[in-house]
Design an enzyme around this catalytic site. Structure first.
Site: not given
Length: 330
Positions: A58, A155
């Site tokens: 990110y 995830s």
């Protein structure tokens, strides 16, 4: 009211049911200044949020570094900080999920976050083949034993991957897309997660902002916002953008949901509380680009349960309008 809390699987942690998703303060959601990013996280923590989810990619580490600085400024009790590893691989292929690569990613996150041990590391939506490679999970077991990570999880993009992942006994958590427009996890996965005491992190709970009710056919997104460039999966799985629902179809469905909701509670808060109606969901992680957004999201954790009439309306809108576009894909 205080925020609703949930057990986080078998970790021994108890977390506020609304967490903070730190993708937006890292990048690919349009411009977010350093000041606004810090203010958003501070506001969430002030509201009682104690679970923060980020990833090493990110903003190429920007999100992790902002979290480090905010927590350093605040001092006191730290929230649980979950990060992710794997998407720095180029090419992003199953063969890259080696012990050496994972340890290098984890070492980088330790530095970015300024800690000696990571609370939770999640494999970051790896290729499906990774879930059929026991040696990957063995490497994570080694890193737990060596004291670099406390717990690990995954995830995932697909329910299939989630079900396979929890066959590995030390997978502590699964992060999966779950919202009014992505309801398949409730068919089988959630019951299995409960049975195995695996925590569930619900991501994309607002369908990339659709379920705020603030978008229209005239909405314009910045060039560096994934809602502009990834609708067809040009950069990563298209299910991450608007939950994979065609934009016009989704807008019509949002109007139908809004028309059916009683009271004047903001749609975004109702959508977050809807996610928490599922017992298996440990924490929902909406993003926020401003302090006001963070405060509004946290308020959803103080709402009473939704009534069955509202739940059935949402189920029917999903069945009739949304499921044909997404249900079989993820």
């Amino acid at each position: 009211m205080t925020m609703l809390t949930r057990e986080f699987g078998r970790t021994g942690w108890r977390v506020g049911a609304v967490g903070f998703g730190a993708w937006a303060i890292g990048g690919t959601w349009g411009e977010v200044s350093e000041a606004d990013a810090r203010a958003a996280l501070h506001a969430a923590l002030d509201e009682g949020v104690n679970f923060v989810d980020t990833a090493d990619v990110y903003g190429d580490g920007r999100s992790e570094r902002i979290i480090r600085e905010v927590l350093k400024d605040r001092g006191g009790d730290r929230p649980i900080v979950a990060t992710k590893a794997g998407r720095r691989l180029n090419p992003h292929v199953a063969e890259g999920y080696t012990r050496a690569n994972l340890e290098a990613f984890i070492d980088r996150s330790l530095s970015n976050l300024g800690v000696d041990i990571l609370d939770l590391v999640q494999l970051h939506c790896p290729p499906t083949e990774v879930f059929y490679r026991p040696e990957v999970f063995g490497a994570l077991d080694d890193l737990v034993r060596e004291g670099k990570i406390r717990h690990y999880g995954v995830s995932v993009e697909k329910v299939e991957e989630a079900l396979k992942a929890i066959e590995f006994p030390n997978v502590a958590s699964v992060q999966i897309i779950w919202n009014m427009f992505r309801q398949r996890p409730a068919e089988l996965f959630f019951s299995q997660a409960l049975k195995k005491h695996v925590a569930v992190i619900a991501r994309v709970p607002l369908a990339s902002g659709l379920l705020t009710g603030k978008m229209s056919r005239d909405s314009i997104f910045a060039a560096d916002d994934h809602r502009a460039f990834n609708r067809d999966g040009a950069a990563f799985d298209k299910g991450e953008t608007f939950s994979g629902v065609p934009f016009d179809v989704a807008l019509d469905a949002v109007e139908a949901v809004q028309a059916a909701l009683p009271g004047d509670t903001p749609l975004a808060q109702v959508a977050l509380r809807w996610c928490l109606m599922e017992e298996a969901v440990s924490v929902v992680i909406p993003g926020a680009k401003t302090a006001d957004q963070a405060r509004s999201n946290a308020a959803a954790g103080r709402l009473p349960p939704l009534d069955e009439g509202t739940m059935e309306v949402v189920r029917e809108i999903y069945r009739s309008r949304i499921a044909p576009h997404v249900h079989q894909l993820w």
